[in-house]
Design a protein around this motif. Structure first.
Motif, mmCIF file in Angstrom:
data_model
loop_
_atom_site.group_PDB
_atom_site.id
_atom_site.type_symbol
_atom_site.label_atom_id
_atom_site.label_comp_id
_atom_site.label_asym_id
_atom_site.label_seq_id
_atom_site.Cartn_x
_atom_site.Cartn_y
_atom_site.Cartn_z
ATOM 1 N N GLU A 1 -0.821 0.845 -1.305
ATOM 2 C CA GLU A 1 0.561 0.384 -1.119
ATOM 3 C C GLU A 1 1.210 0.993 0.117
ATOM 4 O OE1 GLU A 1 4.813 0.603 -3.471
ATOM 5 O OE2 GLU A 1 2.978 0.564 -4.660
ATOM 6 N N ALA A 2 0.970 2.272 0.370
ATOM 7 C CA ALA A 2 1.577 2.938 1.527
ATOM 8 C C ALA A 2 1.050 2.398 2.851
ATOM 9 C CB ALA A 2 1.342 4.443 1.445
ATOM 10 N N SER A 3 -0.116 1.777 2.852
ATOM 11 C CA SER A 3 -0.712 1.241 4.085
ATOM 12 C C SER A 3 -0.328 -0.204 4.360
ATOM 13 C CB SER A 3 -2.245 1.333 3.998
ATOM 14 O OG SER A 3 -2.657 2.676 3.886
ATOM 15 N N GLN A 4 0.208 -0.897 3.388
ATOM 16 C CA GLN A 4 0.491 -2.321 3.529
ATOM 17 C C GLN A 4 1.433 -2.668 4.677
ATOM 18 O OE1 GLN A 4 1.408 -4.035 -0.303
ATOM 19 N NE2 GLN A 4 -0.479 -3.231 -1.189
ATOM 20 N N PRO A 5 2.475 -1.882 4.941
ATOM 21 C CA PRO A 5 3.386 -2.264 6.035
ATOM 22 C C PRO A 5 2.750 -2.220 7.429
ATOM 23 C CG PRO A 5 4.406 -0.624 4.601
ATOM 24 C CD PRO A 5 2.975 -0.728 4.200
ATOM 25 N N PHE A 6 1.589 -1.569 7.557
ATOM 26 C CA PHE A 6 0.984 -1.374 8.874
ATOM 27 C C PHE A 6 0.005 -2.463 9.285
ATOM 28 C CE2 PHE A 6 1.688 3.020 7.186
ATOM 29 C CZ PHE A 6 2.846 3.250 7.909
ATOM 30 N N VAL A 7 -0.299 -3.371 8.396
ATOM 31 C CA VAL A 7 -1.288 -4.411 8.720
ATOM 32 C C VAL A 7 -0.642 -5.787 8.588
ATOM 33 C CG1 VAL A 7 -3.225 -2.966 8.027
ATOM 34 C CG2 VAL A 7 -2.230 -4.526 6.383
ATOM 35 N N PRO A 8 -1.158 -6.762 9.342
ATOM 36 C CA PRO A 8 -0.595 -8.109 9.248
ATOM 37 C C PRO A 8 -0.848 -8.718 7.876
ATOM 38 C CG PRO A 8 -2.278 -7.978 10.985
ATOM 39 C CD PRO A 8 -2.214 -6.651 10.318
ATOM 40 N N PRO A 9 -0.082 -9.726 7.520
ATOM 41 C CA PRO A 9 -0.292 -10.377 6.229
ATOM 42 C C PRO A 9 -1.641 -11.094 6.172
ATOM 43 C CG PRO A 9 1.426 -11.504 7.485
ATOM 44 C CD PRO A 9 1.025 -10.294 8.266
ATOM 45 N N ALA B 1 -7.576 -3.963 10.850
ATOM 46 C CA ALA B 1 -7.781 -3.072 11.985
ATOM 47 C C ALA B 1 -6.668 -2.034 11.990
ATOM 48 C CB ALA B 1 -7.783 -3.858 13.287
ATOM 49 N N VAL B 2 -7.013 -0.812 12.320
ATOM 50 C CA VAL B 2 -6.029 0.265 12.365
ATOM 51 C C VAL B 2 -5.168 0.066 13.614
ATOM 52 C CG1 VAL B 2 -5.682 2.755 12.502
ATOM 53 C CG2 VAL B 2 -7.608 1.837 11.193
ATOM 54 N N PRO B 3 -3.864 -0.160 13.429
ATOM 55 C CA PRO B 3 -3.008 -0.366 14.596
ATOM 56 C C PRO B 3 -2.687 0.947 15.304
ATOM 57 C CG PRO B 3 -1.760 -0.651 12.565
ATOM 58 C CD PRO B 3 -3.159 -0.342 12.172
ATOM 59 N N ALA B 4 -2.390 0.867 16.574
ATOM 60 C CA ALA B 4 -1.975 2.036 17.338
ATOM 61 C C ALA B 4 -0.718 2.630 16.701
ATOM 62 C CB ALA B 4 -1.712 1.653 18.787
ATOM 63 N N GLY B 5 -0.637 3.940 16.691
ATOM 64 C CA GLY B 5 0.534 4.623 16.175
ATOM 65 C C GLY B 5 0.521 4.883 14.677
ATOM 66 N N VAL B 6 -0.532 4.458 13.993
ATOM 67 C CA VAL B 6 -0.637 4.695 12.547
ATOM 68 C C VAL B 6 -1.591 5.864 12.319
ATOM 69 C CG1 VAL B 6 -1.468 3.709 10.371
ATOM 70 C CG2 VAL B 6 -0.122 2.327 11.937
ATOM 71 N N ASP B 7 -1.189 6.800 11.470
ATOM 72 C CA ASP B 7 -2.017 7.980 11.212
ATOM 73 C C ASP B 7 -3.169 7.703 10.252
ATOM 74 O OD1 ASP B 7 -0.471 9.620 12.856
ATOM 75 O OD2 ASP B 7 0.881 10.163 11.217
ATOM 76 N N GLU B 8 -2.917 6.851 9.244
ATOM 77 C CA GLU B 8 -3.937 6.654 8.221
ATOM 78 C C GLU B 8 -3.769 5.307 7.538
ATOM 79 O OE1 GLU B 8 -5.731 9.269 4.580
ATOM 80 O OE2 GLU B 8 -3.547 9.051 4.607
ATOM 81 N N ASN C 1 -2.946 -6.718 -3.793
ATOM 82 C CA ASN C 1 -3.240 -5.912 -2.611
ATOM 83 C C ASN C 1 -4.672 -6.087 -2.115
ATOM 84 O OD1 ASN C 1 -4.304 -4.557 -4.859
ATOM 85 N ND2 ASN C 1 -3.963 -2.538 -3.958
ATOM 86 N N SER C 2 -5.371 -7.129 -2.572
ATOM 87 C CA SER C 2 -6.733 -7.395 -2.118
ATOM 88 C C SER C 2 -6.739 -7.826 -0.654
ATOM 89 C CB SER C 2 -7.379 -8.497 -2.959
ATOM 90 O OG SER C 2 -7.745 -8.024 -4.227
ATOM 91 N N ARG C 3 -7.685 -7.287 0.092
ATOM 92 C CA ARG C 3 -7.878 -7.657 1.500
ATOM 93 C C ARG C 3 -9.367 -7.632 1.808
ATOM 94 N NH1 ARG C 3 -3.359 -7.478 4.950
ATOM 95 N NH2 ARG C 3 -4.820 -8.647 6.233
ATOM 96 N N LEU C 4 -9.738 -8.268 2.908
ATOM 97 C CA LEU C 4 -11.089 -8.154 3.438
ATOM 98 C C LEU C 4 -11.072 -7.039 4.473
ATOM 99 C CD1 LEU C 4 -12.108 -11.888 3.974
ATOM 100 C CD2 LEU C 4 -12.611 -10.403 2.019
ATOM 101 N N GLY C 5 -11.984 -6.087 4.324
ATOM 102 C CA GLY C 5 -12.034 -4.957 5.245
ATOM 103 C C GLY C 5 -12.280 -5.370 6.688
ATOM 104 N N CYS C 6 -12.957 -6.503 6.882
ATOM 105 C CA CYS C 6 -13.219 -6.976 8.244
ATOM 106 C C CYS C 6 -11.948 -7.475 8.921
ATOM 107 C CB CYS C 6 -14.293 -8.060 8.252
ATOM 108 S SG CYS C 6 -13.842 -9.593 7.406
#
Length: 107
Positions: free
Chosen positions: A55-63, A90-97, A82-87
């Motif tokens: 849940e804490a990571s959801q705001p950092f990735v596109p829908p 992508a970790v966006p710039a400026g995100v720690d984790e 909260n299901s996603r495909l790992g492929c």
């Protein structure tokens, strides 16, 4: 340096330092993270890199895209909100984790 943290079904956590732009799936495969099968190699065509995005990571990735949404319908483990495909994560710039939970099975 950002990191991706993988949480196994038994709660074991493994964090891997990555560069911005690294995907959850490719990082898992390159580092031998169990539970990510990645049969299609990252083309969003198999759903064997299915993860549950923390849940804490959801705001950092596109829908979820339309293609990803369709593939998630065929995921072997139960689909959740909260299901996603790992492929597709992508970790966006400026995100720690980015934290993902690996399902109990992929196939």
């Amino acid at each position: 340096m950002p990191q991706i943290t993988y949480v196994q079904p038994d709660g074991e956590r493994r964090s891997i330092a990555v560069d911005a732009g690294a995907t959850v799936m490719l990082t898992a495969v390159a580092n031998g993270v169990p539970g990510i099968v990645a049969e299609c190699g990252g083309a969003a065509m198999c759903a064997t890199c299915h993860v549950y995005l923390d849940e804490a990571s959801q705001p950092f990735v596109p829908p979820v895209s339309e293609v990803e949404n369709e593939m998630l319908e065929s995921a072997a483990a139960g689909r959740r909100a909260n299901s996603r495909l790992g492929c597709q994560i992508a970790v966006p710039a400026g995100v720690d984790e980015i934290v993902v939970h690996i399902p109990s099975h992929q196939v």
